[in-house]
Design an enzyme around this catalytic site. Structure first.
Site, PDB file in Angstrom:
ATOM      1  N   GLY A  94     -31.210   4.163   1.371  1.00  0.00           N
ATOM      2  CA  GLY A  94     -31.192   3.450   2.292  1.00  0.00           C
ATOM      3  C   GLY A  94     -30.015   3.982   3.328  1.00  0.00           C
ATOM      4  N   GLU A  95     -29.328   2.871   3.712  1.00  0.00           N
ATOM      5  CA  GLU A  95     -28.228   2.983   4.686  1.00  0.00           C
ATOM      6  C   GLU A  95     -27.032   2.633   4.091  1.00  0.00           C
ATOM      7  OE1 GLU A  95     -25.799   3.975   7.583  1.00  0.00           O
ATOM      8  OE2 GLU A  95     -25.827   1.889   7.043  1.00  0.00           O
ATOM      9  N   SER A  96     -25.957   3.376   3.652  1.00  0.00           N
ATOM     10  CA  SER A  96     -25.219   3.084   2.777  1.00  0.00           C
ATOM     11  C   SER A  96     -24.001   2.382   3.466  1.00  0.00           C
ATOM     12  CB  SER A  96     -24.282   4.559   2.285  1.00  0.00           C
ATOM     13  OG  SER A  96     -23.753   5.173   3.240  1.00  0.00           O
ATOM     14  N   HIS A 135     -35.071  11.283  -2.690  1.00  0.00           N
ATOM     15  CA  HIS A 135     -35.781  10.241  -2.982  1.00  0.00           C
ATOM     16  C   HIS A 135     -36.973  10.787  -3.956  1.00  0.00           C
ATOM     17  CE1 HIS A 135     -34.344   7.463   0.211  1.00  0.00           C
ATOM     18  NE2 HIS A 135     -33.979   8.564   0.714  1.00  0.00           N
ATOM     19  N   CYS A 186     -29.890   8.956  -3.275  1.00  0.00           N
ATOM     20  CA  CYS A 186     -29.736   9.121  -1.816  1.00  0.00           C
ATOM     21  C   CYS A 186     -28.220   8.236  -1.362  1.00  0.00           C
ATOM     22  CB  CYS A 186     -30.694   9.072  -0.831  1.00  0.00           C
ATOM     23  SG  CYS A 186     -30.850   9.912   0.551  1.00  0.00           S
ATOM     24  N   ARG A 239     -21.822  12.450   3.912  1.00  0.00           N
ATOM     25  CA  ARG A 239     -23.086  11.881   4.214  1.00  0.00           C
ATOM     26  C   ARG A 239     -23.911  12.721   5.384  1.00  0.00           C
ATOM     27  NH1 ARG A 239     -21.638   5.957   6.660  1.00  0.00           N
ATOM     28  NH2 ARG A 239     -23.984   6.004   6.778  1.00  0.00           N
ATOM     29  N   GLU A 297     -38.846   8.547  -5.578  1.00  0.00           N
ATOM     30  CA  GLU A 297     -39.538   7.487  -5.525  1.00  0.00           C
ATOM     31  C   GLU A 297     -40.624   7.761  -4.370  1.00  0.00           C
ATOM     32  OE1 GLU A 297     -36.865   7.378  -4.622  1.00  0.00           O
ATOM     33  OE2 GLU A 297     -36.655   6.308  -2.530  1.00  0.00           O
ATOM     34  N   ILE A 318     -34.124  12.839   2.805  1.00  0.00           N
ATOM     35  CA  ILE A 318     -34.037  12.292   4.060  1.00  0.00           C
ATOM     36  C   ILE A 318     -32.762  11.990   4.599  1.00  0.00           C
ATOM     37  CG2 ILE A 318     -34.937  10.219   5.160  1.00  0.00           C
ATOM     38  CD1 ILE A 318     -37.188   9.980   2.918  1.00  0.00           C
ATOM     39  N   ARG A 319     -32.188  12.597   5.658  1.00  0.00           N
ATOM     40  CA  ARG A 319     -30.824  12.552   5.829  1.00  0.00           C
ATOM     41  C   ARG A 319     -29.997  12.533   4.736  1.00  0.00           C
ATOM     42  NH1 ARG A 319     -31.131   8.915  11.497  1.00  0.00           N
ATOM     43  NH2 ARG A 319     -33.238   9.933  12.149  1.00  0.00           N
TER      44      ARG A 319
HETATM   45  N1  GLN Z   1     -27.992   8.835   5.626  1.00  0.00           N
HETATM   46  C1  GLN Z   1     -27.861   7.642   4.683  1.00  0.00           C
HETATM   47  C2  GLN Z   1     -26.647   6.938   4.468  1.00  0.00           C
HETATM   48  O1  GLN Z   1     -25.473   7.818   4.847  1.00  0.00           O
HETATM   49  C3  GLN Z   1     -28.648   7.929   3.522  1.00  0.00           C
HETATM   50  C4  GLN Z   1     -30.160   8.300   3.559  1.00  0.00           C
HETATM   51  C5  GLN Z   1     -30.956   8.031   2.770  1.00  0.00           C
HETATM   52  O2  GLN Z   1     -30.714   7.247   1.448  1.00  0.00           O
HETATM   53  N2  GLN Z   1     -32.119   8.274   2.770  1.00  0.00           N
HETATM   54  O3  GLN Z   1     -26.256   6.202   4.123  1.00  0.00           O
END
Ligand code: GLN
Length: 189
Positions: free
Chosen positions: A47-49, A163, A79, A99, A165, A127-128
């Site tokens: 997700g987004e940390s 990921h 992730c 990150r 999942e 993903i990123r």
């Molecule tokens: N770029 C996100 C972060 O820094 C992590 C990306 C992800 O969980 N797919 O939180």
């Protein structure tokens, strides 16, 4: 079958719950410290940390999560979940993450990663994604991309930059359920 807690503050926790239920596990979405009671294992999703960090603080989940993981319950971070476990966040994994490490041009990609420690290749969706920039001696590197660790294990914690999942991959969740069944009741370490 074990009861797995899936941190459900933010991110793709539903996809993890679905994979785990598909494997026959009981799942509880974790939003408050009470939700951790009695779980046999834990997933911290992607997700987004930054958002996840704020949610953990808001709900007072930091210490309860640390206690659970330190009690030896098997834990899978994916992730942003890897980032949450690192030295700068929950401090449970002796790693420093970078990150969005794969840069602007290569934000997202898929690869078949060889993970011999888990029995073979896994389909990995990045993903990123972060990578592990630095790690302590107790951290075992399970896979790398371009010379950077993207899958690590330290004791009861397995953490990956991708990921599983998102690709229908179940190997890592199967590992979690096996560990949860065999450590039933918890250990120290
Ligand atoms: N770029 C996100 C972060 O820094 C992590 C990306 C992800 O969980 N797919 O939180």
């Amino acid at each position: 079958m074990p009861l797995v807690g899936v941190l459900a503050i933010q991110g793709d926790f539903q996809a993890h719950s679905q994979v785990l239920r598909g494997l026959g596990a009981q799942v509880r979405e974790v939003r408050t410290p009470d939700d951790l009671h009695g779980v046999d294992g834990l997933v911290i999703p992607g997700g987004e940390s930054t958002t996840m960090t704020l949610g953990i603080e808001r709900e007072g989940l930091g210490e309860p999560l640390r206690r659970l993981v330190r009690s030896g319950k098997p834990t899978l971070g994916t992730c942003a979940g890897l980032i949450m476990l690192d030295r700068a966040h929950l401090g449970l994994l002796d790693v420093a993450c970078r990150r969005n490490a794969f840069g602007r041009q290569v934000k997202s990609f898929e690869a078949d990663l060889d993970l011999p420690a888990l029995g073979g290749a896994v389909r990995a969706v990045f993903i990123r994604a972060p990578w592990v920039a630095e790690h302590g001696e107790e951290v075992e590197v399970l896979a790398e991309v371009d010379g950077h660790p993207v899958a690590v294990r330290q004791g009861n914690i397995l953490a990956v930059a991708f990921h599983p999942e998102a690709s229908g991959e179940t190997t890592l969740h199967e590992w979690l359920l096996e560990q949860a069944s065999s450590t039933n009741g918890g250990q120290t370490g």
